[in-house]
Write an enzyme that holds these catalytic residues in place. Structure first.
Site, PDB file in Angstrom:
ATOM      1  N   ARG B 122      -3.516  -3.606  -4.483  1.00  0.00           N
ATOM      2  CA  ARG B 122      -4.964  -3.557  -4.712  1.00  0.00           C
ATOM      3  C   ARG B 122      -5.592  -2.503  -3.808  1.00  0.00           C
ATOM      4  O   ARG B 122      -6.465  -2.787  -2.990  1.00  0.00           O
ATOM      5  CB  ARG B 122      -5.581  -4.920  -4.446  1.00  0.00           C
ATOM      6  CG  ARG B 122      -4.882  -6.013  -5.197  1.00  0.00           C
ATOM      7  CD  ARG B 122      -5.708  -7.251  -5.243  1.00  0.00           C
ATOM      8  NE  ARG B 122      -6.521  -7.284  -6.434  1.00  0.00           N
ATOM      9  CZ  ARG B 122      -7.435  -8.215  -6.669  1.00  0.00           C
ATOM     10  NH1 ARG B 122      -7.698  -9.126  -5.772  1.00  0.00           N
ATOM     11  NH2 ARG B 122      -8.113  -8.190  -7.790  1.00  0.00           N
ATOM     12  N   GLN B 127      -6.085   1.678  -8.134  1.00  0.00           N
ATOM     13  CA  GLN B 127      -7.089   0.923  -8.878  1.00  0.00           C
ATOM     14  C   GLN B 127      -6.953   1.063 -10.392  1.00  0.00           C
ATOM     15  O   GLN B 127      -7.093   0.098 -11.131  1.00  0.00           O
ATOM     16  CB  GLN B 127      -8.466   1.430  -8.452  1.00  0.00           C
ATOM     17  CG  GLN B 127      -9.439   0.326  -8.132  1.00  0.00           C
ATOM     18  CD  GLN B 127     -10.813   0.890  -7.798  1.00  0.00           C
ATOM     19  OE1 GLN B 127     -10.977   2.100  -7.559  1.00  0.00           O
ATOM     20  NE2 GLN B 127     -11.796   0.023  -7.781  1.00  0.00           N
ATOM     21  N   ASP B 130      -4.320  -1.144 -12.022  1.00  0.00           N
ATOM     22  CA  ASP B 130      -4.369  -2.562 -11.678  1.00  0.00           C
ATOM     23  C   ASP B 130      -4.611  -3.430 -12.918  1.00  0.00           C
ATOM     24  O   ASP B 130      -5.735  -3.756 -13.279  1.00  0.00           O
ATOM     25  CB  ASP B 130      -5.479  -2.767 -10.631  1.00  0.00           C
ATOM     26  CG  ASP B 130      -5.555  -4.193 -10.129  1.00  0.00           C
ATOM     27  OD1 ASP B 130      -4.828  -5.055 -10.655  1.00  0.00           O
ATOM     28  OD2 ASP B 130      -6.367  -4.450  -9.221  1.00  0.00           O
ATOM     29  N   SER B 133      -6.326  -6.944 -12.516  1.00  0.00           N
ATOM     30  CA  SER B 133      -7.790  -6.898 -12.480  1.00  0.00           C
ATOM     31  C   SER B 133      -8.382  -6.649 -13.854  1.00  0.00           C
ATOM     32  O   SER B 133      -9.332  -7.317 -14.263  1.00  0.00           O
ATOM     33  CB  SER B 133      -8.271  -5.802 -11.521  1.00  0.00           C
ATOM     34  OG  SER B 133      -7.994  -6.181 -10.191  1.00  0.00           O
ATOM     35  N   TYR B 228      -6.252 -11.361  -1.994  1.00  0.00           N
ATOM     36  CA  TYR B 228      -6.360 -12.633  -2.699  1.00  0.00           C
ATOM     37  C   TYR B 228      -6.613 -13.755  -1.705  1.00  0.00           C
ATOM     38  O   TYR B 228      -6.315 -13.629  -0.516  1.00  0.00           O
ATOM     39  CB  TYR B 228      -5.062 -12.931  -3.470  1.00  0.00           C
ATOM     40  CG  TYR B 228      -4.858 -12.061  -4.678  1.00  0.00           C
ATOM     41  CD1 TYR B 228      -5.553 -12.319  -5.852  1.00  0.00           C
ATOM     42  CD2 TYR B 228      -3.974 -10.994  -4.642  1.00  0.00           C
ATOM     43  CE1 TYR B 228      -5.365 -11.522  -6.970  1.00  0.00           C
ATOM     44  CE2 TYR B 228      -3.777 -10.180  -5.750  1.00  0.00           C
ATOM     45  CZ  TYR B 228      -4.471 -10.457  -6.916  1.00  0.00           C
ATOM     46  OH  TYR B 228      -4.286  -9.661  -8.013  1.00  0.00           O
TER      47      TYR B 228
END
Lengths: 384, 384
Positions: B122, B127, B130, B133, B228
């Site tokens: 992350r 990004q 990902d 996400s 997380y």
């Protein structure tokens, strides 16, 4: 005066005609309220809530239908239920008076006074009694939720690390109460919204909700009684269809809401138009129960045609039963209170709310439009 | 270099690993793309669209799995599918590496290099790769649509002729990517939103979306690897539960999103809390597949307990397959392009994107956490 609230029996009907809050208000005014046991169960009001509001909860349906002065319901009674009403009693309910000549004749012949919630005039004075509007608004809201849940795309535009998501394009046909609430809800969810209506007067309402108004210049009057759309000529229909086709093609979601009171719903989205839509698109047809605005609509089903999902909704307001019941209760109790003078029901037929709404009285169908409809359908047709 | 895009076979899986738009980009860069026939069918991309984008559409699954240098998928392959991969080939897919030791061992023993899309770090640099996400965001969006469609109430506050409708109260537990998108969507629909997370750092994100942040002052670190949430102590759990109970009670909708990677989801909404909710309330549990955050959750089912609807969702991103596939395609193709140097796959294990993501390589499980997990689960337990 005794007033009964009946438990609805139609499959899928989850509403109740009077919620405990409004029971309490009527009780305070000296009315005696009987509520059928479990009448509020599907809209999450318990027998106890009704008892606390001052109602008497009663299980004996014969007593509930047969004794009170006024009986309140949401959906039209079936023949057996209506058969229990005594002569001189008053029934206030939705009655689909222009699609149910048998019930109209039965109520008249039994000497029941009946008032149809669908026939509340669309006047400022009667606004708070207008159940068609309060329920149509829920249908428009829910139609968008169903469309959004069925669409294989997001509704809103999103800028993400993995690229930009384009907003969904929603095309709403018919900008009545349901259409306007559909526009508002689709806009809330971030869609680009276009709306079509044959009545040019709704343009500003559509635009004020952030949608683009699609217009077809017609040389005839398109507004009927009570402000609803009326049937138009063949050439107007063709021009309308050509315009609709163009916007259906580019839409991700089409929501149709076009109904003409007492008639089959107009066919607006043809099979050909559906075949030209992008795969994965969704149509929600709010006129499904009146035959549908889309050629593929089947009431109560979601059908896949040309990779387009055609959702034929039935009674959407019943699927939002808490607020649908709350609003309907307010509508029906406002009408009831309006009709009560000095503790008794007083029908003044010079009052347009009474004359518009009352369909049977003293053994007769007393409403011109309903009487003409019953006459026209009850005569055997000469040609097979 | 040959790259294959496999048709997903899991029931309910409607996504595809690479959409035609991104096929075209990779073809332009000189890569040869094979796409399994009908791979895009459920996400509404046709074989023709893939052919036009420059891919070769192939029906022979043995060839598709056995010949290419790189195989792309969304969901983990089943043992038979994985068995077709040749030694030296690379598989890029979601692999649930911390819940599937059998697949990890199989891929290692077959000499397959595998990269798990769930393990993309992350970081700002990664990004756009990902997938957790991009897909979690869709789950959060869809969870709110399901809740709104199931709730017997409107979400927005409305002022109508028949009175005012109060806005729905939505309580979101866990303000990760799914929770934040759920907050945004519930706010779009006009609900009042509260959100809870054990990580105080997310307060500002929650508030910037228009929700109230519910905080529990804990004296321990609550943020684990990769940002997380991590497992907390028993006393912290109790304090958290007391706070949660209070807000669950007053909510119309509760959406739970709490997952701890590689572990059973924490139980946050107890049976007692559900029994104290208002009848008609709705819970959507996004952790249903990991055991659920609610005591009553059953994965894949909607359950009525104490007149509360508990919706145990499974793979919600797959139910929005067009945009889920678009975003996943972007994630996986960005990773692929990042790994390719001079037309061949080049795994530099000093790069944290490679070392975090690659789980098997040259006959071994090369990822510490995955190797420890496989070791711990493959040893027979001594105590029954």
């Amino acid at each position: 005066m005794k007033i009964a609230v009946i438990k609805e029996t139609n499959p899928g009907e989850q509403r109740v005609a009077l919620i405990p809050d409004l029971v309490a208000r009527l009780v305070k005014q000296g009315l005696e309220i009987w509520v059928e046991a479990r009448a509020g169960e599907k809209s999450f009001w318990s027998n106890e809530a009704y008892t606390q509001a001052g109602a008497e909860v009663i299980a004996d349906t014969d007593r509930l239908w047969g004794e009170p002065d006024v009986v309140l319901k949401v959906a039209p009674p079936n023949p057996a239920e209506a058969g229990k009403l005594r002569s001189g009693a008053t029934l206030i309910s939705c009655l689909t008076p222009l699609a149910n000549e048998q019930l109209m004749s039965q109520l008249a012949s039994q000497g029941v006074t009946s008032l149809a919630m669908e026939l509340i005039p669309r006047s400022t004075r009667a606004q708070s009694m207008d159940a068609l509007s309060s329920q149509a608004s829920i249908a428009g809201y829910k139609a968008v939720l169903l469309a959004a849940a069925a669409l294989p795309k997001y509704f809103p535009m999103l800028t993400t690390a993995a690229g930009t998501i384009a907003p969904a394009k929603v095309f709403i046909i018919g900008a009545g109460v349901a259409g306007l609430q559909a526009i508002a809800t689709a806009r809330r969810l971030g869609a680009i919204v276009e709306a079509f209506d044959i009545r040019p007067a709704v343009r500003e309402e559509v635009q004020s909700l952030g949608a683009k108004f699609i217009e077809v210049p017609l040389n005839e009057d398109t507004v009927g009684e009570n402000g609803y759309a009326k049937e138009v000529s063949q050439s107007a229909k063709e021009l309308t269809q050509a315009t609709i086709a163009q916007h259906v093609r580019s839409a991700d979601v089409v929501i149709t809401t076009a109904q003409v009171p007492g008639k089959k719903a107009p066919l607006l989205v043809t099979a050909e138009m559906v075949s030209q839509m992008r795969p994965g698109s969704v149509i929600v047809d709010l006129a499904a129960e009146q035959g549908g605005n889309c050629a593929y609509t089947e009431a109560g089903k979601s059908i896949d045609r040309h990779q387009v999902m055609v959702i034929g909704t039935i009674n959407l307001p019943a699927s939002v039963p808490v607020h649908a019941s709350q609003l309907y209760s307010k509508n029906i109790s406002t009408l009831l209170q309006y009709l009560i003078k000095d503790g008794v029901l007083n029908l003044d037929f010079t009052d347009d709310i009474v004359s518009s709404t009352c369909v049977t009285h003293e053994g007769k169908i007393c409403h011109d439009r309903v009487r003409n409809f019953v006459k026209s359908t009850s005569q055997p047709s000469v040609v097979a």
